[in-house]
Design an enzyme around this catalytic site. Sequence first.
Site: not given
Length: 399
Positions: A37, A199, A353, A376
């Site tokens: 990042r 998820k 991720g 996200g």
Amino acid sequence: MPLRSIRQLKSLKNKRVLVRVDFNVPIKKGKVTEDSRLKASLPTIEFLMNKGAQVILVTHVGRPEGKKDPALSVKPIAKRLKELLGIKELRIIELDKAKKLEIGNWKLNNGEVMMLENIRFYPGEEKNDAQFSKELASIADLYVLDGFAVAHRASASVVGVTKYLPSYAGLLLEQEINGLEKVMKKPRAPFVLVLGGAKMETKVPIMKHLLPRVDHVLIGGGIVNTYLKAAGYKVGDSLADSGREKEALVLCKKKKVVLPHDVIVGKRDGSGARHVMIEKYPHQICKKGEEILDIGPATIRLYASFIRKAATLLWNGAMGYFEQKPFDIGTLSIARLIASRSNGKAYGVIGGGETLQAMELTRMSEYVDLVSTGGGAMLEYLGGKKLPGVVALTKNKKK
Ligand code: ADP
Ligand code: MG
């Protein structure tokens, strides 16, 4: 309306530029253990430095919930960033001190960088408090959002400040949004979506939003398990979302959705792995204590036939429990197929991720056209949500 980009800016000499990055990286024993990042925002930071700007970086780290917590200081991040930028010094300043010092007296030369301490030390950040946003804005002349991964957070350093400063998109944010827009608005056909992961609450909106745009959806992971369970199969202890069975059944029966022909079942510790062809219902896939933990070889072959013809490829979500051998085979095979087809034959985009982790394991990330740092934020974008940080940069505002 297109994003206002920092590329439109000419000279930035004597300008203080507040840059919101996402440097919320893993830290162990005072050291950054994963710095992708940081590297992703280097082009923006260097661009601004070269234009003569006085750069003030701002990020959050962890969840200090509005309180100062030395364990969540940006110190290790500043240290690593200093090395990456090849500069001698990178000072850290706390926002309250920065305010007292006032802009003019506060020594920061043209082309220099400094970092604010963890912005979540202040309760106004996550509340997107107007007064706090104003204070933050008061230390700079311009604002840049570069961290795509925080663009879905309506917080002061992402959204609030844009009310008080001329605001621009950094190179990373611009690159990611352009890449995703290309896929959402003008995808070349055939467009193949590969969707897996755990998820379901993030996957269902993506499937709903993208089904009208894609040609095929190849499913894996928890979506497969939830679908099979909904269809009445015995799936034992498999990871499935019982609250979303009906939805999964409706979505997976759509013509565009390609269902697996076989799966690998076993135990999470890697033992008892066994290949099972999915037969017509009623058919017991899992025995007691077993879980579906990967897609099988016939499915890999089937999915490969779609990936090989794709002109646009979008992948999010592992095909199985790839953290444990031998359940990594499905995910890593799909990752290799996607990377091989990208960069030339198809426009390939991956995000998430664990998805990025899996691609890293194949050492083929460099072949993928867009490796999104969005996490996200990317999932919300693909699910059709407007990202508040991005919306704020498209509003026509001249100050
Ligand atoms: P991403 O972070 O890429 O968006 P998710 O967070 O949704 O993806 O899910 C990734 C996780 O899903 C991985 O850690 C993987 O182990 C898990 N997973 C996928 N399939 C299964 C399965 N059949 N059983 C258990 N875990 C699974
Ligand atoms: Mg994840």
